[in-house]
Design a protein around this motif. Structure first.
Motif, PDB file in Angstrom:
ATOM      1  N   VAL A  17      -0.532   7.198   0.695  1.00  0.00           N
ATOM      2  CA  VAL A  17      -1.495   6.107   0.519  1.00  0.00           C
ATOM      3  C   VAL A  17      -2.921   6.611   0.751  1.00  0.00           C
ATOM      4  O   VAL A  17      -3.848   6.263   0.009  1.00  0.00           O
ATOM      5  CB  VAL A  17      -1.171   4.950   1.479  1.00  0.00           C
ATOM      6  N   ALA A  18      -3.101   7.442   1.767  1.00  0.00           N
ATOM      7  CA  ALA A  18      -4.439   7.949   2.090  1.00  0.00           C
ATOM      8  C   ALA A  18      -5.043   8.711   0.913  1.00  0.00           C
ATOM      9  O   ALA A  18      -6.233   8.551   0.594  1.00  0.00           O
ATOM     10  CB  ALA A  18      -4.372   8.847   3.318  1.00  0.00           C
ATOM     11  N   LEU A  19      -4.250   9.531   0.265  1.00  0.00           N
ATOM     12  CA  LEU A  19      -4.757  10.328  -0.860  1.00  0.00           C
ATOM     13  C   LEU A  19      -5.131   9.442  -2.044  1.00  0.00           C
ATOM     14  O   LEU A  19      -6.144   9.677  -2.712  1.00  0.00           O
ATOM     15  CB  LEU A  19      -3.705  11.362  -1.272  1.00  0.00           C
ATOM     16  N   LEU A  20      -4.334   8.434  -2.307  1.00  0.00           N
ATOM     17  CA  LEU A  20      -4.651   7.534  -3.416  1.00  0.00           C
ATOM     18  C   LEU A  20      -5.910   6.715  -3.116  1.00  0.00           C
ATOM     19  O   LEU A  20      -6.764   6.518  -3.996  1.00  0.00           O
ATOM     20  CB  LEU A  20      -3.470   6.614  -3.695  1.00  0.00           C
ATOM     21  N   VAL A  21      -6.045   6.225  -1.884  1.00  0.00           N
ATOM     22  CA  VAL A  21      -7.250   5.487  -1.499  1.00  0.00           C
ATOM     23  C   VAL A  21      -8.474   6.392  -1.605  1.00  0.00           C
ATOM     24  O   VAL A  21      -9.531   5.981  -2.121  1.00  0.00           O
ATOM     25  CB  VAL A  21      -7.105   4.939  -0.066  1.00  0.00           C
ATOM     26  N   ALA A  22      -8.337   7.638  -1.127  1.00  0.00           N
ATOM     27  CA  ALA A  22      -9.456   8.579  -1.196  1.00  0.00           C
ATOM     28  C   ALA A  22      -9.854   8.864  -2.636  1.00  0.00           C
ATOM     29  O   ALA A  22     -11.045   8.971  -2.953  1.00  0.00           O
ATOM     30  CB  ALA A  22      -9.080   9.877  -0.490  1.00  0.00           C
ATOM     31  N   PHE A  52      -6.249  18.463   2.909  1.00  0.00           N
ATOM     32  CA  PHE A  52      -5.596  17.300   2.312  1.00  0.00           C
ATOM     33  C   PHE A  52      -5.573  17.287   0.786  1.00  0.00           C
ATOM     34  O   PHE A  52      -4.699  16.673   0.197  1.00  0.00           O
ATOM     35  CB  PHE A  52      -6.266  16.024   2.810  1.00  0.00           C
ATOM     36  N   ASN A  53      -6.543  17.877   0.134  1.00  0.00           N
ATOM     37  CA  ASN A  53      -6.579  17.801  -1.327  1.00  0.00           C
ATOM     38  C   ASN A  53      -5.877  18.967  -2.002  1.00  0.00           C
ATOM     39  O   ASN A  53      -6.018  19.166  -3.207  1.00  0.00           O
ATOM     40  CB  ASN A  53      -8.031  17.696  -1.825  1.00  0.00           C
ATOM     41  N   ILE A  66      -6.343   9.692 -11.857  1.00  0.00           N
ATOM     42  CA  ILE A  66      -5.276   9.637 -10.852  1.00  0.00           C
ATOM     43  C   ILE A  66      -3.905   9.796 -11.501  1.00  0.00           C
ATOM     44  O   ILE A  66      -3.075  10.596 -11.056  1.00  0.00           O
ATOM     45  CB  ILE A  66      -5.360   8.315 -10.060  1.00  0.00           C
ATOM     46  N   THR A  67      -3.671   9.044 -12.562  1.00  0.00           N
ATOM     47  CA  THR A  67      -2.358   9.134 -13.214  1.00  0.00           C
ATOM     48  C   THR A  67      -2.161  10.492 -13.879  1.00  0.00           C
ATOM     49  O   THR A  67      -1.064  11.063 -13.823  1.00  0.00           O
ATOM     50  CB  THR A  67      -2.191   8.014 -14.251  1.00  0.00           C
ATOM     51  N   ASP A  68      -3.226  11.031 -14.498  1.00  0.00           N
ATOM     52  CA  ASP A  68      -3.117  12.347 -15.116  1.00  0.00           C
ATOM     53  C   ASP A  68      -2.856  13.426 -14.064  1.00  0.00           C
ATOM     54  O   ASP A  68      -2.019  14.315 -14.261  1.00  0.00           O
ATOM     55  CB  ASP A  68      -4.396  12.684 -15.893  1.00  0.00           C
ATOM     56  N   GLY A  69      -3.621  13.352 -12.955  1.00  0.00           N
ATOM     57  CA  GLY A  69      -3.442  14.349 -11.900  1.00  0.00           C
ATOM     58  C   GLY A  69      -2.071  14.277 -11.270  1.00  0.00           C
ATOM     59  O   GLY A  69      -1.426  15.309 -11.024  1.00  0.00           O
ATOM     60  N   PHE A  70      -1.613  13.061 -11.012  1.00  0.00           N
ATOM     61  CA  PHE A  70      -0.275  12.899 -10.444  1.00  0.00           C
ATOM     62  C   PHE A  70       0.787  13.407 -11.411  1.00  0.00           C
ATOM     63  O   PHE A  70       1.690  14.164 -11.031  1.00  0.00           O
ATOM     64  CB  PHE A  70      -0.028  11.426 -10.116  1.00  0.00           C
ATOM     65  N   ALA A 106       0.206  12.970  -5.129  1.00  0.00           N
ATOM     66  CA  ALA A 106      -1.034  12.298  -4.755  1.00  0.00           C
ATOM     67  C   ALA A 106      -2.143  13.302  -4.468  1.00  0.00           C
ATOM     68  O   ALA A 106      -3.319  13.060  -4.773  1.00  0.00           O
ATOM     69  CB  ALA A 106      -0.797  11.404  -3.535  1.00  0.00           C
ATOM     70  N   GLY A 107      -1.779  14.441  -3.874  1.00  0.00           N
ATOM     71  CA  GLY A 107      -2.777  15.494  -3.680  1.00  0.00           C
ATOM     72  C   GLY A 107      -3.324  16.002  -5.003  1.00  0.00           C
ATOM     73  O   GLY A 107      -4.530  16.255  -5.142  1.00  0.00           O
ATOM     74  N   GLY A 108      -2.439  16.151  -5.989  1.00  0.00           N
ATOM     75  CA  GLY A 108      -2.897  16.538  -7.325  1.00  0.00           C
ATOM     76  C   GLY A 108      -3.789  15.490  -7.950  1.00  0.00           C
ATOM     77  O   GLY A 108      -4.764  15.813  -8.639  1.00  0.00           O
ATOM     78  N   ALA A 109      -3.494  14.212  -7.695  1.00  0.00           N
ATOM     79  CA  ALA A 109      -4.322  13.126  -8.234  1.00  0.00           C
ATOM     80  C   ALA A 109      -5.720  13.160  -7.629  1.00  0.00           C
ATOM     81  O   ALA A 109      -6.731  13.006  -8.340  1.00  0.00           O
ATOM     82  CB  ALA A 109      -3.657  11.779  -7.953  1.00  0.00           C
ATOM     83  N   PHE A 110      -5.803  13.367  -6.321  1.00  0.00           N
ATOM     84  CA  PHE A 110      -7.108  13.443  -5.655  1.00  0.00           C
ATOM     85  C   PHE A 110      -7.917  14.635  -6.179  1.00  0.00           C
ATOM     86  O   PHE A 110      -9.114  14.532  -6.465  1.00  0.00           O
ATOM     87  CB  PHE A 110      -6.897  13.544  -4.146  1.00  0.00           C
TER      88      PHE A 110
END
Length: 504
Positions: free
Chosen positions: A29-34, A459-460, A53-57, A374-378
């Protein structure tokens, strides 16, 4: 630098830190919020941020999600069949007592030359767990040494894709970069091991309870609780999972004297106590690794034959095409899990029991996969908002010794968006037109780009989540352990980069 982009980076990182450390929400959740906050502060349209976000994820999951799932499945079969224990016994006997962290770091460094860190770590982590289980202590040390040993060669030695791309962009000699990267990795290996041995015992008490039980079993947990109820770090320095054998016992004593009950893993009670050949136990590990290595080498040779080092215009031909298929991590690990099930488990093992074990593996892999995605999305949001490019252009304009320019560009881009490969490629792209004016050779510039990209994995970085979740570290403990060891390697590489600038 654009202050708005700087503010976006600060807000995103601060959001992760605050949510992970101060709330009941998890890192996913933290990564998506960030990611959302970073895109909003950077001024990107919200629809574009969601697309990033969706592409990175999706791209991260496409690259590593299946691999993590299959790798965890192989690890589970190694564990319940007794194969991981067989390998641990052979591994420690071969290398001798007290050298397990060196062995794990060295093994990781070798494996990660052709294999992505994420895949290699998933494949090799069961060995670290089994050795720690036999010793009744030291899992964090082994896990960090393994992970950072992989980081060294992944960042420094072709034919890993990042260094290979850097060599192509800068026009550096690939053979020279291989030799220089190996030399630097060899010098940095003691730094990695010493840091892991220093910080590991201090973090043993912080390992998540479920991971502690998976690694050491209920016996170790009970022994730890009884021995040190108020002070988790013992005077012998073994941390919260202090070995019941005492500070004077040896690794060989722990291995040879341990009973099946004392060495139970999470599923040890489900399996038959059985001994097997270490060579047979290694087959499900070695076959995927050999296939992946063969694919990497064949691709590098074929690219060189065709005169194509980077770009999308490369099409494998002949044997390279065949090995490109069977040597892809997905197919290689699929072969590995089939071999594990049919070679390691007794023929009488019921189908539903095997399915139950694989389901347990899938359950343990689920959160790792989500957090990694999520890390990839960030990271994708950070890249698409232009933070990395802005940092690179800013640092390139500073008046610095020539060799430090690509080093610091890679460092800042890595901090901004998390991917070491992207950081070194970005640094090489920015540095390429500056090499002549900086007074350094393309080879030195390539070394600097690669070394600078190792800094402070946090984190990223999707690999941060792979290592810390498998190790069982969270919050500040994860930063002290994994972020600390990667920064130690980065800092120790700086004088080597300066020396390369003076000599090469």
């Amino acid at each position: 630098m654009d202050l708005q982009l700087l503010a976006a980076l600060v807000v995103g990182v601060a959001a992760i830190v605050l949510i992970v450390l101060r709330t009941r929400l998890d890192a996913f959740v933290a990564l998506l919020v960030a990611a959302l906050l970073t895109g909003f502060v950077a001024g990107s349209p919200l629809t574009d941020v969601l697309d990033s976000i969706t592409d990175g994820f999706g791209s991260t999951m496409g690259a590593i999600g299946i691999v993590i799932g299959l790798g965890v499945g192989v690890g589970k079969v190694l564990e319940v069949s007794g194969a991981a224990d067989a390998l641990a016994r052979a591994f420690v006997r071969l290398l001798g007592k007290g050298r397990e962290p060196w062995a794990m770091a060295g093994t990781g460094a070798v494996v990660s030359i052709p294999v992505f860190c994420d895949s290699g770590y998933v494949i090799m982590n069961p060995l670290a767990r089994s050795i720690a289980r036999r010793k009744r202590a030291g899992y964090v040390t082994l896990a960090l040494a393994l992970g950072c040993g992989m980081t060294l060669t992944h960042h420094l030695v072709p034919p890993t894709p990042g260094p290979l791309g850097v060599a192509g962009i800068l026009g550096a000699d690939v053979g020279g970069l291989i030799l220089a990267g190996l030399a630097i990795a060899l010098v940095l290996l003691p730094v990695v091991v010493l840091y892991a041995r220093w910080i590991g015992p201090r973090l043993e008490a912080h390992v998540l309870p479920e991971i502690r039980e998976e690694v050491y079993g209920t016996t170790a947990r009970a022994a730890t609780t009884a021995a040190t109820p108020a002070h988790p770090v013992t005077s012998s320095g073994t941390g919260g999972a202090a070995a019941p054998d005492g500070p004077g016992s040896t690794t060989e004593d722990a291995i040879e004297g341990a009973t099946e009950d004392a060495t139970e893993g999470p599923a040890a009670s489900e399996r038959e106590p059985r001994r097997m050949s270490a060579w047979l136990a290694a087959v499900p590990l070695l076959v995927p690794l050999v296939l992946i290595v063969a694919n990497t080498v064949a691709t590098a040779v074929d690219r060189n034959t065709q005169g194509v080092l980077t770009g999308d215009d490369y099409t494998p031909a002949g044997y390279a095409a065949v090995l490109g298929f069977v040597g892809s991590p997905v197919v290689a690990l699929l072969i590995g899990i089939v071999l594990a099930v049919y070679l390691l488990l007794p023929r009488a093992t019921p189908r539903n029991q095997v399915g139950s074990w694989l389901a347990q593996a899938a359950a343990s892999a689920g959160l790792i996969i989500l957090i990694t995605g999520a890390g990839g999305a960030f990271g994708k949001v950070l890249r698409d908002t232009g933070v990395g490019d802005e940092l690179a252009e800013t640092i390139a304009a500073w008046s610095l010794p020539g060799v430090l320019v690509p080093f610091l560009i890679a460092t800042l881009v890595r901090l901004a968006q998390g991917s070491g490969t992207v950081a070194m490629i970005t640094a090489a792209s920015v540095t390429a037109p500056l090499v002549a004016g900086l007074g350094i050779s393309p080879l030195v510039a390539a070394i600097a780009c690669c070394a600078g990209s190792m800094v402070f994995s946090y984190f990223n970085d999707s690999y941060f989540w792979v290592v810390t979740r498998f190790t069982g570290l969270d919050g500040v403990a994860a930063l002290r352990g994994w972020s600390g060891i990667t920064t130690a390697a980065w800092l120790a590489s700086l004088p080597l980069v300066l020396l390369a600038g003076a000599v090469l």
